[in-house]
Design a protein around this motif. Sequence first.
Motif, PDB file in Angstrom:
ATOM      1  N   ASP A 232      -2.666  14.113  -9.766  1.00  0.00           N
ATOM      2  CA  ASP A 232      -3.141  12.791  -9.378  1.00  0.00           C
ATOM      3  C   ASP A 232      -2.354  12.333  -8.161  1.00  0.00           C
ATOM      4  O   ASP A 232      -1.156  12.623  -8.030  1.00  0.00           O
ATOM      5  CB  ASP A 232      -2.938  11.815 -10.539  1.00  0.00           C
ATOM      6  CG  ASP A 232      -3.495  10.452 -10.228  1.00  0.00           C
ATOM      7  OD1 ASP A 232      -4.663  10.200 -10.538  1.00  0.00           O
ATOM      8  OD2 ASP A 232      -2.739   9.634  -9.649  1.00  0.00           O
ATOM      9  N   SER A 233      -3.025  11.631  -7.295  1.00  0.00           N
ATOM     10  CA  SER A 233      -2.366  11.234  -6.038  1.00  0.00           C
ATOM     11  C   SER A 233      -1.099  10.426  -6.297  1.00  0.00           C
ATOM     12  O   SER A 233      -0.153  10.463  -5.522  1.00  0.00           O
ATOM     13  CB  SER A 233      -3.338  10.430  -5.177  1.00  0.00           C
ATOM     14  OG  SER A 233      -3.761   9.280  -5.896  1.00  0.00           O
TER      15      SER A 233
ATOM     16  N   ARG B 147       3.010   7.418 -14.374  1.00  0.00           N
ATOM     17  CA  ARG B 147       2.242   8.575 -14.841  1.00  0.00           C
ATOM     18  C   ARG B 147       2.779   9.827 -14.157  1.00  0.00           C
ATOM     19  O   ARG B 147       2.293  10.261 -13.115  1.00  0.00           O
ATOM     20  CB  ARG B 147       0.762   8.400 -14.536  1.00  0.00           C
ATOM     21  CG  ARG B 147       0.067   7.445 -15.492  1.00  0.00           C
ATOM     22  CD  ARG B 147      -1.433   7.424 -15.238  1.00  0.00           C
ATOM     23  NE  ARG B 147      -2.035   8.747 -15.413  1.00  0.00           N
ATOM     24  CZ  ARG B 147      -2.421   9.249 -16.591  1.00  0.00           C
ATOM     25  NH1 ARG B 147      -2.246   8.547 -17.681  1.00  0.00           N
ATOM     26  NH2 ARG B 147      -2.972  10.449 -16.670  1.00  0.00           N
TER      27      ARG B 147
ATOM     28  N   TYR C  18       0.839  -1.198   0.000  1.00  0.00           N
ATOM     29  CA  TYR C  18       0.000   0.000   0.000  1.00  0.00           C
ATOM     30  C   TYR C  18       0.879   1.254   0.000  1.00  0.00           C
ATOM     31  O   TYR C  18       2.093   1.194   0.193  1.00  0.00           O
ATOM     32  CB  TYR C  18      -0.906   0.019   1.239  1.00  0.00           C
ATOM     33  CG  TYR C  18      -1.882  -1.136   1.290  1.00  0.00           C
ATOM     34  CD1 TYR C  18      -3.041  -1.128   0.532  1.00  0.00           C
ATOM     35  CD2 TYR C  18      -1.620  -2.235   2.096  1.00  0.00           C
ATOM     36  CE1 TYR C  18      -3.934  -2.195   0.568  1.00  0.00           C
ATOM     37  CE2 TYR C  18      -2.494  -3.310   2.144  1.00  0.00           C
ATOM     38  CZ  TYR C  18      -3.644  -3.276   1.375  1.00  0.00           C
ATOM     39  OH  TYR C  18      -4.518  -4.335   1.413  1.00  0.00           O
TER      40      TYR C  18
ATOM     41  N   GLU D  50      -2.434  -1.901 -10.483  1.00  0.00           N
ATOM     42  CA  GLU D  50      -3.700  -1.195 -10.426  1.00  0.00           C
ATOM     43  C   GLU D  50      -3.640  -0.021  -9.447  1.00  0.00           C
ATOM     44  O   GLU D  50      -4.410   0.933  -9.592  1.00  0.00           O
ATOM     45  CB  GLU D  50      -4.828  -2.141 -10.001  1.00  0.00           C
ATOM     46  CG  GLU D  50      -5.224  -3.176 -11.041  1.00  0.00           C
ATOM     47  CD  GLU D  50      -4.292  -4.363 -11.028  1.00  0.00           C
ATOM     48  OE1 GLU D  50      -3.384  -4.409 -10.168  1.00  0.00           O
ATOM     49  OE2 GLU D  50      -4.437  -5.259 -11.884  1.00  0.00           O
ATOM     50  N   ARG D  51      -2.756  -0.142  -8.479  1.00  0.00           N
ATOM     51  CA  ARG D  51      -2.607   0.970  -7.534  1.00  0.00           C
ATOM     52  C   ARG D  51      -1.660   2.026  -8.104  1.00  0.00           C
ATOM     53  O   ARG D  51      -2.030   3.192  -8.233  1.00  0.00           O
ATOM     54  CB  ARG D  51      -2.046   0.448  -6.206  1.00  0.00           C
ATOM     55  CG  ARG D  51      -3.106   0.190  -5.205  1.00  0.00           C
ATOM     56  CD  ARG D  51      -2.583  -0.237  -3.866  1.00  0.00           C
ATOM     57  NE  ARG D  51      -3.591  -1.156  -3.294  1.00  0.00           N
ATOM     58  CZ  ARG D  51      -3.336  -2.351  -2.865  1.00  0.00           C
ATOM     59  NH1 ARG D  51      -2.108  -2.814  -2.859  1.00  0.00           N
ATOM     60  NH2 ARG D  51      -4.312  -3.120  -2.406  1.00  0.00           N
TER      61      ARG D  51
ATOM     62  N   THR E 145      -7.306   5.301   3.911  1.00  0.00           N
ATOM     63  CA  THR E 145      -6.625   4.657   2.795  1.00  0.00           C
ATOM     64  C   THR E 145      -6.159   5.729   1.815  1.00  0.00           C
ATOM     65  O   THR E 145      -6.789   6.784   1.668  1.00  0.00           O
ATOM     66  CB  THR E 145      -7.556   3.650   2.086  1.00  0.00           C
ATOM     67  OG1 THR E 145      -6.841   3.030   1.034  1.00  0.00           O
ATOM     68  CG2 THR E 145      -8.787   4.339   1.555  1.00  0.00           C
ATOM     69  N   PHE E 146      -5.076   5.413   1.172  1.00  0.00           N
ATOM     70  CA  PHE E 146      -4.538   6.411   0.256  1.00  0.00           C
ATOM     71  C   PHE E 146      -5.481   6.567  -0.935  1.00  0.00           C
ATOM     72  O   PHE E 146      -5.893   5.561  -1.531  1.00  0.00           O
ATOM     73  CB  PHE E 146      -3.143   5.996  -0.219  1.00  0.00           C
ATOM     74  CG  PHE E 146      -2.459   7.043  -1.030  1.00  0.00           C
ATOM     75  CD1 PHE E 146      -1.845   8.137  -0.426  1.00  0.00           C
ATOM     76  CD2 PHE E 146      -2.434   6.961  -2.421  1.00  0.00           C
ATOM     77  CE1 PHE E 146      -1.224   9.105  -1.183  1.00  0.00           C
ATOM     78  CE2 PHE E 146      -1.810   7.930  -3.181  1.00  0.00           C
ATOM     79  CZ  PHE E 146      -1.206   9.007  -2.553  1.00  0.00           C
ATOM     80  N   PRO E 147      -5.788   7.806  -1.287  1.00  0.00           N
ATOM     81  CA  PRO E 147      -6.779   8.008  -2.353  1.00  0.00           C
ATOM     82  C   PRO E 147      -6.189   7.804  -3.743  1.00  0.00           C
ATOM     83  O   PRO E 147      -5.900   8.775  -4.474  1.00  0.00           O
ATOM     84  CB  PRO E 147      -7.218   9.446  -2.126  1.00  0.00           C
ATOM     85  CG  PRO E 147      -6.041  10.107  -1.514  1.00  0.00           C
ATOM     86  CD  PRO E 147      -5.375   9.072  -0.692  1.00  0.00           C
ATOM     87  N   HIS E 148      -5.991   6.533  -4.089  1.00  0.00           N
ATOM     88  CA  HIS E 148      -5.444   6.251  -5.421  1.00  0.00           C
ATOM     89  C   HIS E 148      -6.385   6.755  -6.502  1.00  0.00           C
ATOM     90  O   HIS E 148      -7.601   6.690  -6.375  1.00  0.00           O
ATOM     91  CB  HIS E 148      -5.238   4.744  -5.585  1.00  0.00           C
ATOM     92  CG  HIS E 148      -4.072   4.232  -4.794  1.00  0.00           C
ATOM     93  ND1 HIS E 148      -2.771   4.495  -5.109  1.00  0.00           N
ATOM     94  CD2 HIS E 148      -4.029   3.459  -3.680  1.00  0.00           C
ATOM     95  CE1 HIS E 148      -1.968   3.914  -4.244  1.00  0.00           C
ATOM     96  NE2 HIS E 148      -2.714   3.267  -3.357  1.00  0.00           N
ATOM     97  N   HIS E 149      -5.801   7.236  -7.555  1.00  0.00           N
ATOM     98  CA  HIS E 149      -6.528   7.706  -8.747  1.00  0.00           C
ATOM     99  C   HIS E 149      -7.514   8.805  -8.417  1.00  0.00           C
ATOM    100  O   HIS E 149      -8.548   8.935  -9.067  1.00  0.00           O
ATOM    101  CB  HIS E 149      -7.237   6.527  -9.435  1.00  0.00           C
ATOM    102  CG  HIS E 149      -6.318   5.370  -9.692  1.00  0.00           C
ATOM    103  ND1 HIS E 149      -5.183   5.475 -10.447  1.00  0.00           N
ATOM    104  CD2 HIS E 149      -6.350   4.070  -9.248  1.00  0.00           C
ATOM    105  CE1 HIS E 149      -4.557   4.321 -10.483  1.00  0.00           C
ATOM    106  NE2 HIS E 149      -5.252   3.453  -9.759  1.00  0.00           N
ATOM    107  N   MET E 150      -7.175   9.525  -7.418  1.00  0.00           N
ATOM    108  CA  MET E 150      -7.936  10.723  -7.083  1.00  0.00           C
ATOM    109  C   MET E 150      -7.004  11.918  -7.264  1.00  0.00           C
ATOM    110  O   MET E 150      -5.787  11.802  -7.157  1.00  0.00           O
ATOM    111  CB  MET E 150      -8.438  10.664  -5.642  1.00  0.00           C
ATOM    112  CG  MET E 150      -9.324   9.478  -5.329  1.00  0.00           C
ATOM    113  SD  MET E 150     -10.883   9.540  -6.206  1.00  0.00           S
ATOM    114  CE  MET E 150     -11.716  10.853  -5.333  1.00  0.00           C
TER     115      MET E 150
ATOM    116  N   PRO F 202       0.712  -3.495  -6.588  1.00  0.00           N
ATOM    117  CA  PRO F 202       0.054  -3.916  -7.826  1.00  0.00           C
ATOM    118  C   PRO F 202      -0.095  -2.745  -8.781  1.00  0.00           C
ATOM    119  O   PRO F 202      -0.213  -1.585  -8.349  1.00  0.00           O
ATOM    120  CB  PRO F 202      -1.301  -4.436  -7.349  1.00  0.00           C
ATOM    121  CG  PRO F 202      -1.515  -3.814  -6.015  1.00  0.00           C
ATOM    122  CD  PRO F 202      -0.180  -3.569  -5.413  1.00  0.00           C
TER     123      PRO F 202
END
Lengths: 222, 888
Positions: B221-222, B311, B142, B257-258, B193-198, B255
């Motif tokens: 982006d985060s 990114r 994470y 995805e994160r 939780t860390f705000p992924h993709h926010m 992962p």
Amino acid sequence: MNGHVKSMNFQQFMEQATTLLSLLLVMAVYSTRTVAASRNQQCGNPLQQTLKLSRLIQKETVDLIKTYKVSQGEMSELFCKVSVNNIPDPNISGMETSEKIVSIYTHLQDFLPHFNRVYDQQTDLQSSTSPLLTELNNVRARSINLAAHINNLYQSLFPNVPVPEPAGRPTTLPPPQNVFQQKVYGCVVLKTYKELLLNVSRELRILKSKMCTRRIQKKHFF
Amino acid sequence: MGSGRALQLLALAFLGSALPARVEADSYLAIVPQSPVLEVGTNFTATCVIINTSEVTADDLYWILFETTVPVEQYTKINESALNVTVAITREESEWLFCQCKKDVLFFQNNGKLVHGIYLQKGYVPGKPENLSCEAVQQQQYISTNFSCKWQLVGRQTAAVPTSYTLYAAVLFMQIYNETTQTNRANVKLGDTFPHHMTLEVWVEAHNKLGKIESEHLKEDSGWFVKPDPPSDVKVFSEKSFPTSLLINWTHLIPKERVKLTYQIRYRQNGTQNWTYVPPRDTATDIKSFRLQGLQPYQVYETQVSCKNARQGLYWSTWSTTATKRTPEARPASIPDLWRIIAEGDSASERRVHFICKDPVLANGRIIKFDIKIQDPKEKVKNRSLEWDSIPRSSQRTITDLKQIHLADQKSVQAIVTATNSVGKSAEASLVISEKARERPPVEELKVWPHSGQLWLEWKPPISTELSEYVVEWVSEGQTDWQKEKRNTRSTAIKGPLEKFVCYKVSVYPIYKGWVGKPASKEAYLEQGAPSERPVVRLQDKPGRNQALLVWTEIPQGSRRGFITNYTIFYTSGSETHEITVPANTTSYTLKSLSGNTKYDTWIKASTIGGSVTSFNHSFTTLIYAPGEMEFIVVGVSMCFLFIVVMTMLLCVYKKDVIKENFWPPIPDPGESTIGNWSPEYPLKAETQKDSGLSGISVLDVDVGDGKCVFEEDKAGLPLKKDKYLSEEHSSGIGGSSCMSSPRQSVSDSDEGGDMADTTASTVQYSSVVAASSGYKGQTPNAPPQQAFFSRSESTQPLLDSEENQDMLLQEGSRQSKRFPPRQPRFTDSADSAGIAEQQELLEPLDFCPLGEDSEHATPVDGQAADWLPAPAPLSSYMPQLGGYRPQ
């Protein structure tokens, strides 16, 4: 004389028509560019973020289900095969993009109370340090974020149309359950949510392909 | 101005309604505004209002700021009960501003009610924070919700008006998190939780009592803020079929995805410093493995991987742990490094050639063996069938001894060598040793110098189109190493390991298409230091009186640790130390200008440019006399003595008359005494013409026929003309004795008394007895007998001389006798010739008789004298005279 007058009228008409056509052409070009700019924006960061987030939640839900099964003890596979009523439908409804987006948003909102219920139930069943609780919490939090993203996406695409709240369709939570029922309920909620996310991701990909493909075509056109 | 005025009036109106209720009981004065916070560098206007009294007016008021009365020029009278003041806020320190009444009487009567003050707090408007940066680090799979930010403070702040900073982190469409701090860094917790993709929007707000200001907003982006951990489990694999390639695998906990990661790979050969980076475009995709290509076979490579968010991630992770792997072997890609050592052969016209070899630069594996073939370069076409000698590679050293041959000076030889590893054989390396007399020309103007821990060389190439390469060789203590340089090289550094303080003989050999040319050589040190061994100083021989020859041992080559620049000789005798610097090629020196009979300490210092070492002391003592000096002195003194002796002898010889005259004054010959003539009727001056040479010897030659002549000579021998000798009937003698030993007191010329008596050992007083009698004179037959006189002569003539000169005197006597031989017949003719003969016998010992004999005979003579003195007979009177001399 009359001929001359007729000629003069025709000339005036032609001038007005030309002016009008020019104005219409300019408006058409402007409106097209505005739409293109709007779609370009949606093809960018917000849509991609939404799609990525949905994939992340989907992946985390898959992991969560694995963790859930492991943490529920024996017959965990059996729990997930039992059907439970009052679980939100994972299918996205609507034909238009706006309808689909609203449907996604509505379904996500519908699932949140169920997540909270499962979290509460598992809090009683698991130790406080159980990874299941952590993952449940993560998925629940990301679902809220995804709902916010969908809402933002809808507002950006349809700024003049408010997002319809799921009024008249209140979320129905199950009545008090025994432990077995809780385990079954939790697994069904997660599985159903996974299906929902699968559908959401698909719809978002479709939306992305529409938006970004058109953008590319516009680019070629202009 | 108008608006300001309106504000003041508004404030006064406020005061009129609000302040009186509060300050009425305390003071008749009130200042507006109360407790202001002021910005340094601005002007501040305050108003003092008179409340509830008519005893004072605005004219009675004045302002005090920082214990100083504010000048009246800064006052503005609003009305009779209000007075403004405008002051510049320059100092940072907070201070009081007082409004006070001038009338002292009223001031004290009202017990402090006519004074009011406000406390001015001063500060600065906060500056806009700059360079905001935030990061969220990885925790397992994470990303931590602990969002850490830092920024750069801008502007100043004071203790009275501190600036606070609030960090805001907003998750768009969701929630805003904030944290306030006084420093330039803060952490906020982004929920559970860390705000992924926010999208995160981050900014800092600086704020204090004077205002607030926000930094630039970071809206990304985060994932932009994520700093991932380096990849784990980095592994490298080699494949035998790909000797120039390595495969890298790794994993990452996060992962995709994160956080979708991109990777960066770097590698280097083991032992080198510089990393080679894989181009980013090759690793931009989401990969977990990568194949490194274009590597060297059989080389150990170190590999590291790092990552960041694909990114537009801001932060690269740290590098992973190093994964090390060796590439597989391949056939040697270059020829072996062949060289030779040439030494003197067993015979004068022969060389001993020793071929040595190093692995090929591109060995591409572990060299197992070398194959060597030696042939005549002129016959190489014929001898293709020569067999190869296979020599296993040295396992301990990098240099392998291949073969040693004896080669005549008039012959040349070619060596061909290949290197073999487990995969295959290298190409052939060739080296030709030419005839000794036909070696190609060397390089020119070779220079060798140390620089930056290396030995650098520079040379000018020989003019030849056949020049193919150079071999730089360095030899130290029997160890030879070399490196090859390209034909266009003019300057290079020795790449092999060199030791400090070791002398290297560096040579550059031009190679002419495989033929080795003449070398140019120089000696050099990588670094010079003080010699490790002391020189030993000693004296070559015994020291002289003023100089000493010092010799010292030359420091052995291995102990010099540098080029000896000079020797410095020190020597001291205790007070002052002298030093003399001599060239390095000197091993002896003569110390000069030393003091005789002095102990000297001497030592010597051997110097290099890196230091010096000093020998132990050597002590020596210089001689009192220089060699030969003593002999010179002895010889000189001897020569002087001899010279003096010779001179004295010569003086004696040539001046004997003078000496004789001075030391043996003429003794009056009693026989020739003319006492009888001392009477006035005998003038003496006629007698002085007589020869005085006969004065010492008186031969009484009684010549009847020539008696007058005898008398004439006697007169000449009378130095007794001095008055003191002119005594009558006085006698003197040594110690009072005399041949005549007269009991009567004698008078002599010795007035010194006892002193004179001490000299009697060397002097003899002679008495001259002069019988002036008629008989004496009466020897002249014609002369009438006269009364006889007895006279005595005194002399200090040394007896020794008389004795030494006895012979001479005898000769003189004989000469004198010879002068008078005609007279002897006259004696014979005398009446009593026997008596005359007897007289002659008595005359001869008269002068030369020894003292002892004289003493023995003295007494009877004296007795006889006493008996015969009165006797008148001439002969009888004459005889006692003769007897009178003898006792002396």
